[in-house]
Scaffold this motif. Sequence first.
Motif, PDB file in Angstrom:
ATOM      1  N   MET A   4      52.190  34.958  44.488  1.00  0.00           N
ATOM      2  CA  MET A   4      51.460  33.738  44.044  1.00  0.00           C
ATOM      3  C   MET A   4      49.924  33.974  43.796  1.00  0.00           C
ATOM      4  O   MET A   4      49.183  34.937  44.566  1.00  0.00           O
ATOM      5  CB  MET A   4      51.613  32.759  45.240  1.00  0.00           C
ATOM      6  N   GLN A   5      49.321  33.473  42.627  1.00  0.00           N
ATOM      7  CA  GLN A   5      48.057  33.745  42.390  1.00  0.00           C
ATOM      8  C   GLN A   5      47.217  32.765  43.303  1.00  0.00           C
ATOM      9  O   GLN A   5      47.461  31.785  43.413  1.00  0.00           O
ATOM     10  CB  GLN A   5      47.678  33.416  40.947  1.00  0.00           C
ATOM     11  N   HIS A   6      46.056  33.288  43.871  1.00  0.00           N
ATOM     12  CA  HIS A   6      45.227  32.599  44.659  1.00  0.00           C
ATOM     13  C   HIS A   6      44.368  31.815  43.750  1.00  0.00           C
ATOM     14  O   HIS A   6      44.006  32.153  42.857  1.00  0.00           O
ATOM     15  CB  HIS A   6      44.787  33.492  45.854  1.00  0.00           C
ATOM     16  N   ALA A   7      43.840  30.797  44.593  1.00  0.00           N
ATOM     17  CA  ALA A   7      42.811  30.146  43.828  1.00  0.00           C
ATOM     18  C   ALA A   7      41.542  30.987  43.688  1.00  0.00           C
ATOM     19  O   ALA A   7      40.990  31.273  42.543  1.00  0.00           O
ATOM     20  CB  ALA A   7      42.402  28.790  44.773  1.00  0.00           C
ATOM     21  N   ILE A   8      41.239  31.672  44.928  1.00  0.00           N
ATOM     22  CA  ILE A   8      40.204  32.450  44.988  1.00  0.00           C
ATOM     23  C   ILE A   8      40.509  33.785  45.858  1.00  0.00           C
ATOM     24  O   ILE A   8      41.212  33.414  46.849  1.00  0.00           O
ATOM     25  CB  ILE A   8      38.768  31.799  45.675  1.00  0.00           C
ATOM     26  N   SER A   9      40.090  34.860  45.441  1.00  0.00           N
ATOM     27  CA  SER A   9      40.693  36.299  46.162  1.00  0.00           C
ATOM     28  C   SER A   9      39.317  36.781  46.273  1.00  0.00           C
ATOM     29  O   SER A   9      38.583  37.231  45.481  1.00  0.00           O
ATOM     30  CB  SER A   9      41.380  37.101  45.363  1.00  0.00           C
ATOM     31  N   ILE A  10      38.992  37.006  47.804  1.00  0.00           N
ATOM     32  CA  ILE A  10      37.749  37.504  48.034  1.00  0.00           C
ATOM     33  C   ILE A  10      38.116  39.041  48.672  1.00  0.00           C
ATOM     34  O   ILE A  10      38.783  38.869  49.840  1.00  0.00           O
ATOM     35  CB  ILE A  10      36.814  36.846  49.028  1.00  0.00           C
ATOM     36  N   SER A  11      37.484  39.978  48.059  1.00  0.00           N
ATOM     37  CA  SER A  11      37.706  41.363  48.848  1.00  0.00           C
ATOM     38  C   SER A  11      36.411  42.254  48.952  1.00  0.00           C
ATOM     39  O   SER A  11      35.723  42.414  48.143  1.00  0.00           O
ATOM     40  CB  SER A  11      38.836  41.961  47.706  1.00  0.00           C
ATOM     41  N   ASN A  12      36.286  42.604  50.588  1.00  0.00           N
ATOM     42  CA  ASN A  12      35.353  43.456  50.852  1.00  0.00           C
ATOM     43  C   ASN A  12      33.851  42.989  50.627  1.00  0.00           C
ATOM     44  O   ASN A  12      33.187  43.577  50.033  1.00  0.00           O
ATOM     45  CB  ASN A  12      35.458  44.714  50.467  1.00  0.00           C
ATOM     46  N   LEU A  13      33.695  41.399  50.584  1.00  0.00           N
ATOM     47  CA  LEU A  13      32.406  41.115  49.921  1.00  0.00           C
ATOM     48  C   LEU A  13      31.361  41.091  51.049  1.00  0.00           C
ATOM     49  O   LEU A  13      31.438  40.820  52.124  1.00  0.00           O
ATOM     50  CB  LEU A  13      32.725  39.525  49.662  1.00  0.00           C
ATOM     51  N   SER A  14      30.315  41.525  50.448  1.00  0.00           N
ATOM     52  CA  SER A  14      29.075  41.998  51.361  1.00  0.00           C
ATOM     53  C   SER A  14      27.848  41.230  50.705  1.00  0.00           C
ATOM     54  O   SER A  14      27.982  41.311  49.349  1.00  0.00           O
ATOM     55  CB  SER A  14      29.090  43.246  51.976  1.00  0.00           C
ATOM     56  N   LYS A  15      26.828  41.144  51.474  1.00  0.00           N
ATOM     57  CA  LYS A  15      25.321  40.483  51.103  1.00  0.00           C
ATOM     58  C   LYS A  15      24.580  41.103  51.966  1.00  0.00           C
ATOM     59  O   LYS A  15      24.403  40.525  53.282  1.00  0.00           O
ATOM     60  CB  LYS A  15      25.391  39.048  51.124  1.00  0.00           C
ATOM     61  N   VAL A  16      23.621  41.926  51.546  1.00  0.00           N
ATOM     62  CA  VAL A  16      22.522  42.202  52.226  1.00  0.00           C
ATOM     63  C   VAL A  16      21.350  41.817  51.465  1.00  0.00           C
ATOM     64  O   VAL A  16      21.058  42.078  50.259  1.00  0.00           O
ATOM     65  CB  VAL A  16      22.377  43.850  52.396  1.00  0.00           C
ATOM     66  N   TYR A  17      20.400  40.849  51.877  1.00  0.00           N
ATOM     67  CA  TYR A  17      19.172  40.450  51.561  1.00  0.00           C
ATOM     68  C   TYR A  17      18.044  41.226  51.349  1.00  0.00           C
ATOM     69  O   TYR A  17      18.207  42.313  52.092  1.00  0.00           O
ATOM     70  CB  TYR A  17      18.920  39.154  52.277  1.00  0.00           C
ATOM     71  N   ASP A  18      17.162  41.156  50.389  1.00  0.00           N
ATOM     72  CA  ASP A  18      16.088  42.154  50.176  1.00  0.00           C
ATOM     73  C   ASP A  18      15.214  42.652  51.672  1.00  0.00           C
ATOM     74  O   ASP A  18      14.686  43.598  51.799  1.00  0.00           O
ATOM     75  CB  ASP A  18      15.129  41.581  49.345  1.00  0.00           C
ATOM     76  N   SER A  19      15.262  41.454  52.297  1.00  0.00           N
ATOM     77  CA  SER A  19      14.709  41.740  53.815  1.00  0.00           C
ATOM     78  C   SER A  19      15.411  42.853  54.696  1.00  0.00           C
ATOM     79  O   SER A  19      14.746  42.858  55.637  1.00  0.00           O
ATOM     80  CB  SER A  19      14.664  40.342  54.572  1.00  0.00           C
ATOM     81  N   GLY A  20      16.587  42.915  54.348  1.00  0.00           N
ATOM     82  CA  GLY A  20      17.393  43.970  55.191  1.00  0.00           C
ATOM     83  C   GLY A  20      18.419  43.182  55.787  1.00  0.00           C
ATOM     84  O   GLY A  20      19.406  43.815  56.380  1.00  0.00           O
ATOM     85  N   PHE A  21      18.314  42.001  55.831  1.00  0.00           N
ATOM     86  CA  PHE A  21      19.238  41.103  56.753  1.00  0.00           C
ATOM     87  C   PHE A  21      20.658  41.100  56.087  1.00  0.00           C
ATOM     88  O   PHE A  21      20.788  40.892  54.853  1.00  0.00           O
ATOM     89  CB  PHE A  21      18.740  39.858  56.857  1.00  0.00           C
ATOM     90  N   THR A  22      21.726  41.583  56.819  1.00  0.00           N
ATOM     91  CA  THR A  22      23.047  41.571  56.294  1.00  0.00           C
ATOM     92  C   THR A  22      23.606  40.388  56.794  1.00  0.00           C
ATOM     93  O   THR A  22      23.928  39.901  58.052  1.00  0.00           O
ATOM     94  CB  THR A  22      23.767  42.751  56.872  1.00  0.00           C
ATOM     95  N   ALA A  23      23.847  39.383  55.574  1.00  0.00           N
ATOM     96  CA  ALA A  23      24.490  37.963  55.764  1.00  0.00           C
ATOM     97  C   ALA A  23      26.063  37.879  55.921  1.00  0.00           C
ATOM     98  O   ALA A  23      26.613  37.221  56.521  1.00  0.00           O
ATOM     99  CB  ALA A  23      23.795  37.123  54.748  1.00  0.00           C
ATOM    100  N   LEU A  24      26.572  38.997  55.129  1.00  0.00           N
ATOM    101  CA  LEU A  24      27.898  39.084  55.064  1.00  0.00           C
ATOM    102  C   LEU A  24      28.591  40.767  55.005  1.00  0.00           C
ATOM    103  O   LEU A  24      27.946  41.343  54.599  1.00  0.00           O
ATOM    104  CB  LEU A  24      28.558  38.590  53.727  1.00  0.00           C
ATOM    105  N   HIS A  25      29.420  40.651  56.049  1.00  0.00           N
ATOM    106  CA  HIS A  25      29.792  42.069  56.228  1.00  0.00           C
ATOM    107  C   HIS A  25      31.445  42.305  55.641  1.00  0.00           C
ATOM    108  O   HIS A  25      32.228  41.947  56.317  1.00  0.00           O
ATOM    109  CB  HIS A  25      29.847  42.521  57.709  1.00  0.00           C
ATOM    110  N   GLY A  26      31.338  42.634  54.776  1.00  0.00           N
ATOM    111  CA  GLY A  26      32.820  43.116  54.087  1.00  0.00           C
ATOM    112  C   GLY A  26      33.806  41.999  54.411  1.00  0.00           C
ATOM    113  O   GLY A  26      34.825  42.270  54.991  1.00  0.00           O
ATOM    114  N   VAL A  27      33.563  40.900  53.711  1.00  0.00           N
ATOM    115  CA  VAL A  27      34.692  39.758  54.060  1.00  0.00           C
ATOM    116  C   VAL A  27      35.751  39.660  53.011  1.00  0.00           C
ATOM    117  O   VAL A  27      35.614  39.883  51.736  1.00  0.00           O
ATOM    118  CB  VAL A  27      33.879  38.268  53.928  1.00  0.00           C
ATOM    119  N   ASP A  28      37.024  39.603  53.672  1.00  0.00           N
ATOM    120  CA  ASP A  28      38.395  39.578  52.941  1.00  0.00           C
ATOM    121  C   ASP A  28      38.985  38.045  53.043  1.00  0.00           C
ATOM    122  O   ASP A  28      39.032  37.642  54.279  1.00  0.00           O
ATOM    123  CB  ASP A  28      39.373  40.447  53.374  1.00  0.00           C
TER     124      ASP A  28
END
Lengths: 253, 308
Positions: free
Chosen positions: B1-25
Amino acid sequence: MNFEAIKAIYLFEMARMRRTLLQSVVSPVLSTSLYFVVFGAAIGGRIEEVDGVQYGAFIVPGLMMLTLLQNSIANASFGIYFPKFVGTIYEVLSAPVSFVEIVIGYVGAAASKSLILGIIILATAHIFVPLEIQHPFWMALFLVLTAVTFSLFGFIIGIWADNFEKLQLIPLLIVTPLVFLGGSFYSIDMLPPFWRDVTLFNPVLYLISGFRWSFFETADVSVGVSIAMICVFLTICIALVWWIFRTGYRLKA
Amino acid sequence: MQHAISISNLSKVYDSGFTALHGVDLDIRDGEILALLGPNGAGKTTLISLICGIINPSGGTVTVKGHDIIKDYRAARKLIGLVPQELHVETFETVWDTVNYSRGLFGKKPDRALCERILKELSLWEKKDNKILQLSGGMKRRVMIAKALAHEPNILFLDEPTAGVDVELRKDMWQLVRRLRASGVTIILTTHYIEEAEEIADRVAVINKGRLIVVDEKTELMRKLGKKQLTLELSNGIGPLPETLSGYDLEVEDDGRRLIYRYDTQAGRTGIGSLLADLNRAGISVKDLDTQQSSLEDIFVSLVEEAR
């Protein structure tokens, strides 16, 4: 191409001009009339002619350029800075639009407003002095190129600025002095040789000179050089805008 | 089944160095209502902003109905409507103009009838010619929802839609959410009012410190992680607990007139039978009893605390 989005941004920005009609149109017309009164009537009375052109008419292209530059920068910088300031930029960033479409919408609207103003000022000038435009095509081309280039420049300032003070900084401290010192109200041949050479480093001189040539066929520098200078500046602005969107500079964290 | 949204290993590190997301699936199912819960600063808004293209990801991929949000951003973004948490509105515009602007921005041709229907549905029709400046906070929130719906999105993000709005608007909002869902729209919402999530969501995802702690069906989550508590009203007050009852997880309240017993619904034996027998043996008589299921809020609090 998302034409609906370009149209939406363009019309939305133009609506701002209609809403602030007094500020957008009346005040530049008023200030131009004041320049005519001061430079044209008071001082112009003592200067008969410059390069064979009546002084009152001689300053018209310079005045138009002054308004065009100031307004292109002000319109475009405010147009993109305001959504950043109030946060509504989120919608543009999350919409299916490319950066080219965003730029066409915002810069196109800012340039259109300046062009409308330029034409209004030309009409106002007509009331004060008789004018005959020798090269209408070149005049229109100079007008459009300058409006687009400086609207792009304003767009860059609007993205770079993170407070209202910075928004005013470059127009007030750099652009206005460059316009005044770029031969808006005089021919650089009237300057001592040293200052004449210094003025050749002022990029605005080339705009005003070329624009004036399209009116009276008199110029401080050759018209080809003027066109080339605008194109160089336009290319630099396009490159900077491209870099901004590629890196997300001050737009996307 | 196709998902509406598929998120794989999503991460976000801001310029300040703060990691807001650690590899979200995370896979968001088509047509579901997913409640994204988490304390302040957990990464909920970062996650939403990444999916919608407002910020750039540091790593990982997101697809919206199969369209990559970067390579195929036009197709992906066309499907999404976003109502951000903050009240970002074009103060000097009219309601009508701003809603039509949003529709155009998403590449749709003007549609008066649709915009009229949306405004009427959100009780904004009377205010369509008002400048947004003149509207109350709740009305501005409605305008933001109208803007998000103006391009008929398939997926709707509601970031804290009920923060600071009155009861009436909250009720209207949830009604609208149900209607949208019935028409096939996938809805992802964040809220601080966990009872709302409990009432409306199909699935719940809990996020804390940039990590997804749990994603599950709401009912399943409550069944798995939910504890029950048995309250026993005693006929007479008791002093200290008799030795025979020391093996139970008991709390004494109301000067010894009430006993609270917590038990795990998943455990093989709840221990209720033996507790009652032991109480009887100790000569303590029970006047009344009552059981309560822990709420999603209790589960949420315990999950977030566990992750600390």
